[in-house]
Design a protein around this motif. Structure first.
Motif, PDB file in Angstrom:
ATOM      1  N   SER A  80      -3.066   0.182   1.972  1.00 14.28           N
ATOM      2  CA  SER A  80      -3.927  -0.388   0.721  1.00 14.28           C
ATOM      3  C   SER A  80      -2.903  -0.386  -0.613  1.00 14.28           C
ATOM      4  O   SER A  80      -3.388  -0.702  -1.727  1.00 14.28           O
ATOM      5  N   LEU A  81      -1.959   0.346  -0.580  1.00 13.98           N
ATOM      6  CA  LEU A  81      -0.990   0.220  -1.699  1.00 13.98           C
ATOM      7  C   LEU A  81       0.069  -0.534  -1.484  1.00 13.98           C
ATOM      8  O   LEU A  81       0.757  -0.540  -0.695  1.00 13.98           O
ATOM      9  N   VAL A 113      -0.708  -1.330 -10.656  1.00 13.62           N
ATOM     10  CA  VAL A 113      -1.303  -0.432  -9.591  1.00 13.62           C
ATOM     11  C   VAL A 113      -0.782   1.056  -9.622  1.00 13.62           C
ATOM     12  O   VAL A 113       0.173   1.150 -10.050  1.00 13.62           O
ATOM     13  N   THR A 114      -1.819   1.848  -9.562  1.00  9.23           N
ATOM     14  CA  THR A 114      -1.449   3.254  -9.700  1.00  9.23           C
ATOM     15  C   THR A 114      -1.598   4.016  -8.478  1.00  9.23           C
ATOM     16  O   THR A 114      -2.421   3.520  -7.543  1.00  9.23           O
ATOM     17  N   GLY A 115      -0.705   4.624  -8.126  1.00  8.40           N
ATOM     18  CA  GLY A 115      -0.385   5.403  -6.569  1.00  8.40           C
ATOM     19  C   GLY A 115      -0.336   6.903  -6.917  1.00  8.40           C
ATOM     20  O   GLY A 115       0.051   7.388  -8.144  1.00  8.40           O
ATOM     21  N   LEU A 143       2.652   1.267 -11.875  1.00  9.35           N
ATOM     22  CA  LEU A 143       3.500   0.438 -11.956  1.00  9.35           C
ATOM     23  C   LEU A 143       3.046  -0.755 -12.300  1.00  9.35           C
ATOM     24  O   LEU A 143       1.897  -1.319 -11.803  1.00  9.35           O
ATOM     25  N   GLN A 144       3.638  -1.624 -13.255  1.00 11.53           N
ATOM     26  CA  GLN A 144       3.207  -2.911 -13.615  1.00 11.53           C
ATOM     27  C   GLN A 144       3.728  -3.920 -12.562  1.00 11.53           C
ATOM     28  O   GLN A 144       4.595  -3.696 -11.627  1.00 11.53           O
ATOM     29  N   TYR A 177       7.017  12.040   2.012  1.00 12.26           N
ATOM     30  CA  TYR A 177       6.094  11.565   1.108  1.00 12.26           C
ATOM     31  C   TYR A 177       5.223  10.574   1.888  1.00 12.26           C
ATOM     32  O   TYR A 177       5.714   9.618   2.401  1.00 12.26           O
ATOM     33  N   THR A 178       3.845  10.740   1.615  1.00  9.93           N
ATOM     34  CA  THR A 178       2.977   9.487   1.750  1.00  9.93           C
ATOM     35  C   THR A 178       2.406   9.138   0.488  1.00  9.93           C
ATOM     36  O   THR A 178       1.862   9.671  -0.215  1.00  9.93           O
ATOM     37  N   PHE A 179       2.550   7.848   0.238  1.00  4.41           N
ATOM     38  CA  PHE A 179       2.215   7.316  -0.893  1.00  4.41           C
ATOM     39  C   PHE A 179       0.914   6.662  -0.602  1.00  4.41           C
ATOM     40  O   PHE A 179       0.730   5.909   0.375  1.00  4.41           O
ATOM     41  N   TYR A 180      -0.290   6.772  -1.543  1.00  6.12           N
ATOM     42  CA  TYR A 180      -1.442   5.992  -1.477  1.00  6.12           C
ATOM     43  C   TYR A 180      -1.990   5.686  -2.671  1.00  6.12           C
ATOM     44  O   TYR A 180      -1.647   5.902  -3.823  1.00  6.12           O
ATOM     45  N   ALA A 181      -3.057   4.410  -2.701  1.00 10.42           N
ATOM     46  CA  ALA A 181      -3.733   3.875  -3.782  1.00 10.42           C
ATOM     47  C   ALA A 181      -4.371   4.967  -4.308  1.00 10.42           C
ATOM     48  O   ALA A 181      -5.131   5.509  -3.814  1.00 10.42           O
ATOM     49  N   SER A 182      -4.395   5.240  -5.794  1.00 11.18           N
ATOM     50  CA  SER A 182      -5.169   5.889  -6.595  1.00 11.18           C
ATOM     51  C   SER A 182      -6.722   5.331  -6.789  1.00 11.18           C
ATOM     52  O   SER A 182      -6.522   4.072  -6.791  1.00 11.18           O
ATOM     53  N   ASP A 183      -7.718   6.218  -7.028  1.00 11.75           N
ATOM     54  CA  ASP A 183      -8.977   5.633  -7.320  1.00 11.75           C
ATOM     55  C   ASP A 183      -9.145   5.316  -8.731  1.00 11.75           C
ATOM     56  O   ASP A 183     -10.273   4.746  -9.210  1.00 11.75           O
TER      57      ASP A 183
END
Length: 187
Positions: A80-81, A113-115, A143-144, A177-183
């Motif tokens: 989703s990111l 998008v914020t992660g 990130l823009q 690290y695991t990156f995911y989309a922030s709410d």
């Protein structure tokens, strides 16, 4: 006799009411613990290093020892990111030496998008000895559209690892690290 039966019924009703209130309290407590379990588990892991959770430090007060340790870096990005993240290159250095590495992240979408990143250390027993002074994982990152950024990690392996007989033969630690989309807004 009718009076005695009435008294038993009143006592039974009180016991049932008390039991109902107690069970309702237990159920409410269980729901509260369910909501608190994730933050409490995360706090427990951060304090103890359990589950490969690295420690947070301000500096390395213990110095450097001759033994070397290779640190590998790994990355996973949740679907989703819409980011591409490249891990830092592996490094080998003396235990206790403070090192800085960078992950490189790119926002592949056409909107900000914020992660957030979560991490762990393998082998898990080494997590208590892996100390981060600075890390992009401490806060959310926005990130823009199309933006590429370097994401630094300043860390050291605690020299006390050398005193742990179970870890005497360990020559490599992996920080993953695991990156995911922030709410939060922007994602």
């Amino acid at each position: 006799m009718t009076l005695t039966a009435h008294n038993d019924a009143g006592g039974s009703e009180k016991r049932n009411r008390r039991l109902g209130v107690t069970l309702l309290g237990v159920a409410a407590g269980m729901v509260g613990l369910a909501f608190a379990s994730v933050p409490l588990y995360q706090l427990f892991c951060q304090v103890t290093g359990y589950g490969g959770t690295a420690q947070v430090a301000e500096a390395n007060p213990k110095g450097v020892i001759a033994r070397e340790m290779k640190v590998r870096f790994d990355v996973n990005v949740e679907r989703s990111l819409n980011w591409t993240v490249k891990p830092a290159a592996s490094i080998t250095d003396q235990i206790g030496r403070v090192d800085t590495v960078n992950y490189i992240a790119t926002n592949n979408s056409d909107k900000p998008v914020t992660g957030q990143a979560i991490f762990n250390v393998v082998p898990e027993r080494a997590g208590v000895y892996f100390n981060k002074i600075e890390c992009f994982c401490f806060t959310e990152q926005t990130l823009q559209p199309g933006e590429t950024v370097e994401m630094p990690i300043v860390f050291f392996v605690d020299p006390d690892i050398d005193e742990n007989h179970e870890l005497k033969t360990i020559k490599e630690i992996t920080l993953s690290y695991t990156f995911y989309a922030s709410d939060n807004e922007g994602s």
